[in-house]
Motif scaffolding. Sequence first.
Motif, PDB file in Angstrom:
ATOM      1  N   THR A   1       0.825  -1.214   0.000  1.00 50.00           N
ATOM      2  CA  THR A   1       0.000   0.000   0.000  1.00 50.00           C
ATOM      3  C   THR A   1       0.860   1.265   0.000  1.00 50.00           C
ATOM      4  O   THR A   1       0.466   2.294  -0.567  1.00 50.00           O
ATOM      5  N   SER A   2       2.032   1.191   0.578  1.00 49.04           N
ATOM      6  CA  SER A   2       2.900   2.381   0.591  1.00 49.04           C
ATOM      7  C   SER A   2       3.250   2.811  -0.837  1.00 49.04           C
ATOM      8  O   SER A   2       3.407   3.996  -1.118  1.00 49.04           O
ATOM      9  N   ARG A   3       3.347   1.854  -1.731  1.00 44.50           N
ATOM     10  CA  ARG A   3       3.618   2.165  -3.139  1.00 44.50           C
ATOM     11  C   ARG A   3       2.410   2.888  -3.760  1.00 44.50           C
ATOM     12  O   ARG A   3       2.568   3.826  -4.539  1.00 44.50           O
ATOM     13  N   ILE A   4       1.220   2.457  -3.393  1.00 43.60           N
ATOM     14  CA  ILE A   4      -0.006   3.107  -3.878  1.00 43.60           C
ATOM     15  C   ILE A   4      -0.050   4.565  -3.400  1.00 43.60           C
ATOM     16  O   ILE A   4      -0.406   5.476  -4.159  1.00 43.60           O
ATOM     17  N   ARG A   5       0.318   4.783  -2.152  1.00 42.47           N
ATOM     18  CA  ARG A   5       0.263   6.142  -1.592  1.00 42.47           C
ATOM     19  C   ARG A   5       1.219   7.102  -2.288  1.00 42.47           C
ATOM     20  O   ARG A   5       1.076   8.314  -2.156  1.00 42.47           O
ATOM     21  N   GLU A   6       2.229   6.591  -2.966  1.00 40.07           N
ATOM     22  CA  GLU A   6       3.153   7.484  -3.670  1.00 40.07           C
ATOM     23  C   GLU A   6       2.452   8.240  -4.802  1.00 40.07           C
ATOM     24  O   GLU A   6       2.890   9.312  -5.192  1.00 40.07           O
ATOM     25  N   ASN A   7       1.401   7.657  -5.376  1.00 37.11           N
ATOM     26  CA  ASN A   7       0.701   8.282  -6.507  1.00 37.11           C
ATOM     27  C   ASN A   7      -0.816   8.157  -6.363  1.00 37.11           C
ATOM     28  O   ASN A   7      -1.462   7.463  -7.143  1.00 37.11           O
ATOM     29  N   PRO A   8      -1.378   8.820  -5.361  1.00 37.48           N
ATOM     30  CA  PRO A   8      -2.833   8.685  -5.164  1.00 37.48           C
ATOM     31  C   PRO A   8      -3.638   9.131  -6.384  1.00 37.48           C
ATOM     32  O   PRO A   8      -4.773   8.709  -6.542  1.00 37.48           O
ATOM     33  N   ASP A   9      -3.049   9.955  -7.229  1.00 38.01           N
ATOM     34  CA  ASP A   9      -3.770  10.408  -8.416  1.00 38.01           C
ATOM     35  C   ASP A   9      -3.865   9.311  -9.471  1.00 38.01           C
ATOM     36  O   ASP A   9      -4.602   9.454 -10.445  1.00 38.01           O
ATOM     37  N   ARG A  10      -3.109   8.247  -9.324  1.00 42.49           N
ATOM     38  CA  ARG A  10      -3.155   7.164 -10.312  1.00 42.49           C
ATOM     39  C   ARG A  10      -4.103   6.038  -9.896  1.00 42.49           C
ATOM     40  O   ARG A  10      -4.244   5.049 -10.611  1.00 42.49           O
ATOM     41  N   THR A  11      -4.717   6.165  -8.740  1.00 48.38           N
ATOM     42  CA  THR A  11      -5.657   5.132  -8.293  1.00 48.38           C
ATOM     43  C   THR A  11      -6.983   5.338  -9.014  1.00 48.38           C
ATOM     44  O   THR A  11      -7.540   6.437  -8.984  1.00 48.38           O
ATOM     45  N   VAL A  12      -7.455   4.306  -9.690  1.00 49.05           N
ATOM     46  CA  VAL A  12      -8.684   4.433 -10.476  1.00 49.05           C
ATOM     47  C   VAL A  12      -9.888   3.783  -9.801  1.00 49.05           C
ATOM     48  O   VAL A  12     -11.022   4.114 -10.123  1.00 49.05           O
ATOM     49  N   LEU A  13      -9.632   2.837  -8.895  1.00 49.11           N
ATOM     50  CA  LEU A  13     -10.734   2.240  -8.136  1.00 49.11           C
ATOM     51  C   LEU A  13     -10.325   2.134  -6.676  1.00 49.11           C
ATOM     52  O   LEU A  13      -9.221   1.677  -6.372  1.00 49.11           O
ATOM     53  N   PRO A  14     -11.216   2.535  -5.769  1.00 50.25           N
ATOM     54  CA  PRO A  14     -10.917   2.426  -4.346  1.00 50.25           C
ATOM     55  C   PRO A  14     -11.153   0.999  -3.845  1.00 50.25           C
ATOM     56  O   PRO A  14     -12.062   0.304  -4.321  1.00 50.25           O
ATOM     57  N   GLY A  15     -10.332   0.602  -2.891  1.00 48.85           N
ATOM     58  CA  GLY A  15     -10.434  -0.766  -2.370  1.00 48.85           C
ATOM     59  C   GLY A  15     -11.824  -1.154  -1.901  1.00 48.85           C
ATOM     60  O   GLY A  15     -12.211  -2.314  -2.012  1.00 48.85           O
ATOM     61  N   PHE A  16     -12.601  -0.192  -1.403  1.00 46.82           N
ATOM     62  CA  PHE A  16     -13.879  -0.592  -0.800  1.00 46.82           C
ATOM     63  C   PHE A  16     -14.899  -1.100  -1.802  1.00 46.82           C
ATOM     64  O   PHE A  16     -15.882  -1.705  -1.409  1.00 46.82           O
ATOM     65  N   ILE A  17     -14.663  -0.887  -3.113  1.00 44.64           N
ATOM     66  CA  ILE A  17     -15.625  -1.442  -4.070  1.00 44.64           C
ATOM     67  C   ILE A  17     -15.107  -2.738  -4.706  1.00 44.64           C
ATOM     68  O   ILE A  17     -15.797  -3.346  -5.524  1.00 44.64           O
ATOM     69  N   VAL A  18     -13.895  -3.142  -4.353  1.00 46.27           N
ATOM     70  CA  VAL A  18     -13.278  -4.303  -4.990  1.00 46.27           C
ATOM     71  C   VAL A  18     -13.406  -5.531  -4.079  1.00 46.27           C
ATOM     72  O   VAL A  18     -13.150  -5.445  -2.885  1.00 46.27           O
ATOM     73  N   ASP A  19     -13.809  -6.656  -4.670  1.00 47.68           N
ATOM     74  CA  ASP A  19     -14.015  -7.870  -3.878  1.00 47.68           C
ATOM     75  C   ASP A  19     -12.831  -8.820  -3.893  1.00 47.68           C
ATOM     76  O   ASP A  19     -12.638  -9.574  -2.955  1.00 47.68           O
ATOM     77  N   ALA A  20     -12.069  -8.833  -4.983  1.00 47.42           N
ATOM     78  CA  ALA A  20     -10.939  -9.759  -5.078  1.00 47.42           C
ATOM     79  C   ALA A  20      -9.883  -9.179  -6.002  1.00 47.42           C
ATOM     80  O   ALA A  20     -10.211  -8.598  -7.037  1.00 47.42           O
ATOM     81  N   VAL A  21      -8.617  -9.312  -5.608  1.00 45.07           N
ATOM     82  CA  VAL A  21      -7.498  -8.949  -6.483  1.00 45.07           C
ATOM     83  C   VAL A  21      -6.572 -10.145  -6.627  1.00 45.07           C
ATOM     84  O   VAL A  21      -6.317 -10.875  -5.665  1.00 45.07           O
ATOM     85  N   ILE A  22      -6.084 -10.330  -7.848  1.00 44.60           N
ATOM     86  CA  ILE A  22      -5.206 -11.463  -8.148  1.00 44.60           C
ATOM     87  C   ILE A  22      -4.023 -10.948  -8.957  1.00 44.60           C
ATOM     88  O   ILE A  22      -4.222 -10.217  -9.928  1.00 44.60           O
ATOM     89  N   GLU A  23      -2.817 -11.341  -8.588  1.00 40.71           N
ATOM     90  CA  GLU A  23      -1.647 -10.951  -9.373  1.00 40.71           C
ATOM     91  C   GLU A  23      -1.528 -11.869 -10.580  1.00 40.71           C
ATOM     92  O   GLU A  23      -1.393 -13.086 -10.435  1.00 40.71           O
ATOM     93  N   VAL A  24      -1.597 -11.288 -11.770  1.00 38.47           N
ATOM     94  CA  VAL A  24      -1.474 -12.057 -13.008  1.00 38.47           C
ATOM     95  C   VAL A  24      -0.601 -11.280 -13.996  1.00 38.47           C
ATOM     96  O   VAL A  24      -1.105 -10.435 -14.748  1.00 38.47           O
TER      97      VAL A  24
END
Lengths: 296, 296, 270, 270
Positions: B204-227
């Motif tokens: 998450t610290s990496r995400i905080r470096e560029n909050p303007d690049r976040t397109v969806l907030p975690g609270f609407i996401v149900d599952a994330v998978i690294e692919v």
Amino acid sequence: MTDKLATLEDAVGDLVSDGDVVALQNMATQAAPMALVRELIRQGKRDLGLVVLVGGMAVDWLAAAGTINRLIGAAVSMEQFGLCQQYRAAVERGDVTVEELSETALNARLGAGARNLPFLPTKGLIGTDLIDQSENLVLIDDPFGGRPVVACRALVPDVALVHAHRADREGNIQYEPTILWPDIGIMPKAAQRVIVTAEEIVDTSRIRENPDRTVLPGFIVDAVIEVPYGAHPTSFYPRYGYDTSFHMAWAKVARDAEAAKGFLDRVVREPDTQAEYLNAAGGAQMIAAIERWRTT
Amino acid sequence: MTDKLATLEDAVGDLVSDGDVVALQNMATQAAPMALVRELIRQGKRDLGLVVLVGGMAVDWLAAAGTINRLIGAAVSMEQFGLCQQYRAAVERGDVTVEELSETALNARLGAGARNLPFLPTKGLIGTDLIDQSENLVLIDDPFGGRPVVACRALVPDVALVHAHRADREGNIQYEPTILWPDIGIMPKAAQRVIVTAEEIVDTSRIRENPDRTVLPGFIVDAVIEVPYGAHPTSFYPRYGYDTSFHMAWAKVARDAEAAKGFLDRVVREPDTQAEYLNAAGGAQMIAAIERWRTT
Amino acid sequence: MSDWQSSPTATDYTIDELMITVLARQFTNEDQACNGMASFLPVSAFMLARLTHAPHLTWLAGAAGLEPKASKVPASTLESPLWADSVMYIEQYGDFWNYALNGRWLTKFCVGAAQLDQFGNANNSIIGSDYHRPKVRLPGTAGLGDMGSIGKLLYYWNPNHGPRSLVEKVDFISAAGYLGGGSEREDMGLTGGPQLVVTNLAVLDFEPDSKRMRLQSVHPGTTAEEVQEATGFELVTPESVPETAPPSVEQVRLIREDIDPDGMRKREFR
Amino acid sequence: MSDWQSSPTATDYTIDELMITVLARQFTNEDQACNGMASFLPVSAFMLARLTHAPHLTWLAGAAGLEPKASKVPASTLESPLWADSVMYIEQYGDFWNYALNGRWLTKFCVGAAQLDQFGNANNSIIGSDYHRPKVRLPGTAGLGDMGSIGKLLYYWNPNHGPRSLVEKVDFISAAGYLGGGSEREDMGLTGGPQLVVTNLAVLDFEPDSKRMRLQSVHPGTTAEEVQEATGFELVTPESVPETAPPSVEQVRLIREDIDPDGMRKREFR
């Protein structure tokens, strides 16, 4: 592309007429194109309608100067610096009429204006007295059999005033990473003309380095003007914060019409350039203070 | 925040049911969450409805595998690689029904779904045969006296499938600077559940470096998978381009149901992991080729 | 986050600290909380909840900065220091309302109003009888005019409980409460509505059938009679009204030392 | 950009190059041009216009990348190499349609259709009489179903002029042209509409009163009779039909050497 580079004087002189509806980027103490607001007052514009999501000191000044006679918006407040007293007095006197919209209703009116739709619906406001207050809001049936919604009539301002971090001479407008207030997202697209002040005018090659940071395309912009600290005394992150002392100084005089006029004479009517304005507003010491926002 | 980290198998198994309406991020050869598409086929999901703005190979595969029986979308095409032949055949047989919407009508349906409105209007489609083709489109009067507009009924997909550059375990989703296709802007917000694959899961610290690049907030996401390369063979700029050879290989077999099945067996049903899939699709050589997109 | 659960009840606390703990209690790990401008008590409450019982409470600072790491309450709750180190900047027009209108997220809001009436209708528009020539022009409805009609659960806070702010009938409805009471709100198809009114004297809720405002608890040192006297209409008052549970020693310490060392929360009290 | 104005008429050119110059002529410095997928001729035309008579023509590549510096036509007109070094990435849902719907910008579109009829109605949906059980499922209307109804000026290009693509009546109207002809479109309140049809045989426009498709010019080497024969309905044909003006030597050189050295434009011809 066309060269859109202009002066404050020419842009406001050529693109804003008495009686126009002017959409103003603003929040309580944030991101207002204050140099353009001052120019409206300096040129003695009259009978303007003002569209703001949340208006702050700009609204108070425009009301104090007699520049506006109507307002379409969701709220007017300077947050911790209190209500806008000159605006309040003008409304209470009947000199400024108010079409008060909720945020979704204002967004719907501007969204419809931008997209050339007669209206957009909202489910806000149902049950309130606000629907009857505006001829631009009307309950309509859901054609699919659900509950009625509020149709919000398209709003097309004559001109939108915006402040940005960077622009090129062709009118491509960029923001540095920061919170984007709603005005920038829709107001300029709904308006018939767009005037932008920017902290700096840069070469187009600089714009091309970050195409994802461009928020308005040059083809919708009519004039760009370089105005460093052009949002002062409102904040313009990440470059500078709002000016606490300046807001307090205004709040102190704003209940008194004469004192307010004196303040506006000193900081709006007398300085002929942005540099003179910044000096009148506190000069280098003030600039150092607003740039220290991160630590406050 | 909750940990949303999942596997393809669990996410699709738990969050997608037979008969669901699935909204798929996609353009002709771009940005499709192909690993999730393959997992839908591997798990033998049936009777799905598919929502796409412009569908490409994903639609062809889902039609070939009998996964979908209806489509809501504006177009289906693989651009220079031709029409989607398996999809075409399925529609012509009557196995897949199509609700064809213009771009503004699809956007309006999804926008209404996201914002919990019964409908949003458009002025597109007036005069076409498309209005009668859908029970979700109806001409309504403008309550302010103008011309009628098309009311587009709210569409709430059961689940949205999305691919992104980066995500954290809490489901905050980022894009690197690139063209943003419309799907990411509205589909996930209209859907009841959201599954995201990402090129990489970061802290998450990496995400905080560029909050303007976040397109969806975690609270609407149900599952994330690294692919990694999760959009292959579609493009995912700036990381990789579309896979020309792979598209041509599919286009070559896609007119023949048996050959198409053989292709899907080889690249969809047999590989058990993303690494095995990438090998079946050409391995290191293929990866080197799609990463050379800038020079093609 | 260590010892808040076993911390004893505080005796040294102020009303603002009590109100913050009551508001904090309304928010759980499953909620998304969001604040507007000049919202020192709600912001303190969200911070407190996150430091105690609801570490996973999602917070959208200023309706714009998601999950900020603000170190303390700043002088503005709508300005950049509050959303320091956010994971996302949510653009208001295009995006905030996508989430807020949707219905599944951001279901609870702490809101303030210049006037609130016995059925929880709110007024931030005008004082007087003529909307277009008001005695007092108030700031305006902002997002509240939406929140009242779209199913949200509203938690009003009022640091100045008195007959001018709690009135029998608002001069103008700028946010829908229970309208004329009873089933009137429900009959219009509106869900949600006002849940609680947390003032400097008491905690009030709404009687389920009549939807009239009801005394839920009085703050220590205040009586039900005093609350009724400070209210511009007749409150539903149960036979026995409990005292509002006071904060714990640890909650008070967190508020004073970590959350709001500059005392911004005091600004809301006239 | 030097000598395109004084360049002599070319004799060595191909039909694709002729069509590109006809399309290029429709766009001026005041326009914003926008292309969709598989649009090699329009993209070449925009590039040509910008290199010759309209250096300030605004171009929105793939409806997404503003003012790109694409060095040549790539294999896809909806993919990243086309919008290299743009000044802006315009997000489609939130933003592209704000500009396209507005009415003041993006007023002209080059569009293709599987079927086009005598009144300029277009079909990209289905071939056959039963929409739900079509003989051929076409790609779908995409943005064209909007463009036909929102006042845009539409420039159709058709590299395969024949009675299957130019039909008396489309099987299905997926984009509004002049509907049944005459004032029918206007009576519905629709402005704009099809302006030109540029094919591999001729340039066609629409007769102002009847709105029937009309032969404007025939390409060198083709006769009006041949065009009529290749068309599925009766064209309005003036007594004397001029030849389409051929490209200049410099225009051909620009197309072959600078704009499309890989010959992507040839892909549109069967």
